[in-house]
Design an enzyme around this catalytic site. Structure first.
Site, PDB file in Angstrom:
ATOM      1  N   SER A  77      97.314  87.125  55.918  1.00 45.50           N
ATOM      2  CA  SER A  77      98.568  86.362  55.824  1.00 45.50           C
ATOM      3  C   SER A  77      99.801  87.253  55.718  1.00 45.50           C
ATOM      4  CB  SER A  77      98.523  85.408  54.627  1.00 45.50           C
ATOM      5  OG  SER A  77      98.603  86.115  53.408  1.00 45.50           O
ATOM      6  N   LYS A  91     102.368  87.466  48.638  1.00 41.12           N
ATOM      7  CA  LYS A  91     103.344  86.871  49.553  1.00 41.12           C
ATOM      8  C   LYS A  91     104.670  87.618  49.445  1.00 41.12           C
ATOM      9  CE  LYS A  91     100.451  83.592  50.626  1.00 41.12           C
ATOM     10  NZ  LYS A  91      99.815  83.545  51.970  1.00 41.12           N
TER      11      LYS A  91
END
Length: 235
Positions: free
Chosen positions: A36, A87
Site C-alpha cells: 500500500s 500510511k
C-alpha cells in the site's frame, strides 16, 4: 591482565544493553506487510519507528506528508482491528480535505504529491468501504470533502489503487497514531539474513544478559579454581 579485560568486556556489554534498552523504550523496529506504500516502501521493508512517547518527549510532532504508524480500528481486507498500518499523513486538524476522482485537495488547493507513482482513480475504488462507492466519482466534478476536527487526521497510502486508508475508514483519531517512521532501512524482513539481523538488534538485551551471566559464571569458576590451587599442598 585477563581479569581486567574481562571486567572491561563486562562493562562494555552492560553499556550496550543499557543503550539498547533505552532505544527499545523510545523506538522500535517494524516492517511493512503489503504494497500500500509502494514504491516509497517495499513489502517487508524494515523501519525504525519513533514510539508515541518519543514523539511527545522530543516534541517531534506530526506534520503533513510524514509516514506514520496507526492502529486500525475497523475490519479491513487482510487487517483485523488492532492491526498496525503504515500510511502517509495527508490531512491535519483544521484542514478541509477534498478528494476528486484523481486529485487530493487541502484547503481547496491541489496537493503536490511527487511520492505517488501509482495514481488513484476513485471511480474504481470501494470508497467508504462500499463496493460501488466509487460510482459517486462518475461525475468528473464530484468532490468528496472531510473537515478535520480537533485530533482528527487523514491518511492515505502512496499506492492509491491498492490501499485501504481514510477513503475507506474515514479520518483517524489522534489516539490511533502509534509513532512516525524515522528511517526506512535497506533491510527486508522477507530476506532471511536481513530478518536475522533485525531480530538480533531487537533481542540484543536478552542475548547480552545471557553473555554477561555466562562471563561472570566463568569468572567465578576461574576464581574457585585459583583458590583451590593456592591452598593445594603438594606431598
Amino acid at each position: 591482565m585477563a581479569k581486567s579485560k574481562l571486567r572491561g568486556l563486562t562493562w562494555l556489554l552492560g553499556g550496550l544493553i543499557a543503550l539498547t534498552m533505552l532505544f527499545d523504550l523510545g523506538f522500535r523496529l517494524d516492517y511493512t506487510n503489503g504494497t500500500s506504500m509502494s514504491p516509497t516502501l517495499h513489502d517487508g521493508q524494515i523501519l525504525v519507528v519513533a514510539r508515541q512517547r518519543t514523539v511527545d518527549a522530543l516534541h517531534l510532532g506530526y506534520h503533513r506528508k510524514d509516514i506514520v504508524v496507526i492502529k486500525n480500528e475497523r475490519a479491513l481486507p487482510g487487517a483485523a482491528p488492532g492491526t498496525l498500518l503504515v500510511k502517509r499523513l495527508i490531512g491535519m486538524p483544521g484542514d478541509l480535505v477534498g478528494i476528486s476522482r484523481r486529485v487530493v485537495y487541502i484547503n481547496a488547493e491541489p496537493l503536490s504529491e511527487p511520492y505517488v507513482y501509482y495514481h488513484m482513480n476513485n471511480l474504481k475504488y470501494p470508497y467508504d468501504a462500499v463496493p460501488n462507492g466509487g460510482a459517486q466519482f462518475s461525475s468528473a466534478h464530484f468532490l468528496h470533502s472531510n473537515f478535520l476536527t480537533k485530533n482528527s487526521y487523514f491518511v492515505l497510502g502512496d499506492n492509491r489503487p491498492s490501499s485501504a486508508d481514510s477513503r475507506w475508514f474515514g479520518p483517524i483519531k489522534k489516539r490511533q497514531l502509534q509513532g512516525k517512521v524515522l528511517w526506512a532501512t535497506p533491510l527486508n524482513y522477507h530476506f532471511w539474513p536481513s530478518r536475522l539481523l533485525g531480530e538480533l538488534i531487537a533481542y540484543f538485551p536478552v542475548m547480552g544478559m545471557l553473555l554477561i551471566v555466562g562471563l561472570n559464571w566463568l569468572r567465578y569458576l576461574r576464581a574457585q579454581r585459583t583458590a583451590r590451587d593456592m591452598f593445594h599442598v603438594k606431598p
